[in-house]
Structure formats: structure tokens, C-alpha cells
Design a protein around this motif. Sequence first.
Motif, PDB file in Angstrom:
ATOM      1  N   ALA A  50       0.830  -1.209   0.000  1.00  0.00           N
ATOM      2  CA  ALA A  50       0.000   0.000   0.000  1.00  0.00           C
ATOM      3  C   ALA A  50       0.863   1.257   0.000  1.00  0.00           C
ATOM      4  O   ALA A  50       0.534   2.237  -0.673  1.00  0.00           O
ATOM      5  N   ASP A  53       2.406   1.668  -3.559  1.00  0.00           N
ATOM      6  CA  ASP A  53       1.444   1.914  -4.632  1.00  0.00           C
ATOM      7  C   ASP A  53       1.289   3.418  -4.865  1.00  0.00           C
ATOM      8  O   ASP A  53       0.868   4.142  -3.960  1.00  0.00           O
ATOM      9  N   GLY A  55      -0.838   4.791  -6.781  1.00  0.00           N
ATOM     10  CA  GLY A  55      -2.252   5.102  -6.969  1.00  0.00           C
ATOM     11  C   GLY A  55      -2.576   5.521  -8.388  1.00  0.00           C
ATOM     12  O   GLY A  55      -1.703   5.856  -9.180  1.00  0.00           O
ATOM     13  N   THR A  56      -3.844   5.464  -8.697  1.00  0.00           N
ATOM     14  CA  THR A  56      -4.346   5.894  -9.989  1.00  0.00           C
ATOM     15  C   THR A  56      -5.387   6.972  -9.743  1.00  0.00           C
ATOM     16  O   THR A  56      -6.341   6.745  -8.996  1.00  0.00           O
ATOM     17  N   LYS A  60      -5.372   4.764  -4.142  1.00  0.00           N
ATOM     18  CA  LYS A  60      -4.529   3.575  -4.059  1.00  0.00           C
ATOM     19  C   LYS A  60      -5.407   2.322  -4.071  1.00  0.00           C
ATOM     20  O   LYS A  60      -6.566   2.355  -3.662  1.00  0.00           O
ATOM     21  N   LYS A  61      -4.828   1.226  -4.508  1.00  0.00           N
ATOM     22  CA  LYS A  61      -5.542  -0.053  -4.574  1.00  0.00           C
ATOM     23  C   LYS A  61      -6.144  -0.429  -3.220  1.00  0.00           C
ATOM     24  O   LYS A  61      -7.271  -0.911  -3.136  1.00  0.00           O
ATOM     25  N   GLN A  63      -7.365   1.385  -1.014  1.00  0.00           N
ATOM     26  CA  GLN A  63      -8.566   2.153  -0.725  1.00  0.00           C
ATOM     27  C   GLN A  63      -9.809   1.531  -1.356  1.00  0.00           C
ATOM     28  O   GLN A  63     -10.902   1.685  -0.836  1.00  0.00           O
ATOM     29  N   SER A  64      -9.642   0.820  -2.440  1.00  0.00           N
ATOM     30  CA  SER A  64     -10.799   0.174  -3.059  1.00  0.00           C
ATOM     31  C   SER A  64     -10.990  -1.264  -2.586  1.00  0.00           C
ATOM     32  O   SER A  64     -12.099  -1.781  -2.609  1.00  0.00           O
ATOM     33  N   GLU A  65      -9.908  -1.895  -2.113  1.00  0.00           N
ATOM     34  CA  GLU A  65      -9.995  -3.297  -1.698  1.00  0.00           C
ATOM     35  C   GLU A  65     -10.047  -3.505  -0.195  1.00  0.00           C
ATOM     36  O   GLU A  65     -10.440  -4.571   0.267  1.00  0.00           O
TER      37      GLU A  65
END
Length: 132
Positions: A50, A53, A55-56, A60-61, A63-65
Motif C-alpha cells: 500500500a 502503490d 495510486g491511480t 490507491k488499490k 482504498q478500493s480493496e
Amino acid sequence: MSWQAYVDQSLVGTTNLDKAAIFNSEGNSVWATTAGFTVSPQEMAAVVAAYKDPGTDGVKKVQSEGLHIGGERFVVIKADERSVYGKKGREGVVIVKTTQALLVTHYPETVQPGVAANTVEQLADYLIGVGY
């Protein structure tokens, strides 16, 4: 002061947190922990990922998972280059990265999230100030 003393006095000793661990910055060595608070190698690998990462579009990944700590899943409400905050109901986790360490903490539902976060962030500021 020993690393265990930071866990016992500066984190859990404040009563703003009920569990805490201090890992090296790679997450593969436990420097100190509260008795019974186990963060698995897989969970720590996800924490380290984390931080790495970028982020996009600012997300960050993690935050969605979400994130698992101590076998429990937390919804991540903040993730930046220094801090990761997660919630599960009214309890939560605060993870803060210093130069050489990762502070992984848990607060119970009786503690306000901001109070818990402030406790961990202050210790992180101190550790950064002394080169850790």
C-alpha cells in the motif's frame, strides 16, 4: 527506551489504543508488539504494498480493496505516503510509516478515531525526529 516500551507506554499506555506493533519498514521483522496482537506476514506484505502503490487518479488499490490486520478486514479511509487509516464499524487501525519503522495500531470502538490517529502520528513525528 526499548521498542517494547514505545508499544506499552507511548501507544497502548495512553489508553487511546488497545493493540500495537512496531515493525521494520519492510514489514518483515517485528520489533515489539502487544501480547496477542498478531499481524501475519501476508497482512504486512499488503501494508508495505500500500505504501509503494502510487495510486491511480489519487486512489490507491488498498482504498478500493480494504486491508486485513489481525485477521480482520478494514475499509481504508485514508492512504498516503505516511499514513493508512482503516475502519470496521466504530473500531479501526492507524498505520504510520517512519524512516525505519511501521507503527501498526488498533483502537477500540470506545476511542474517537482522531484521538487514536493523533497518538500514533505524534510518536511517528518523534521517531522521525530522532532518525527512526
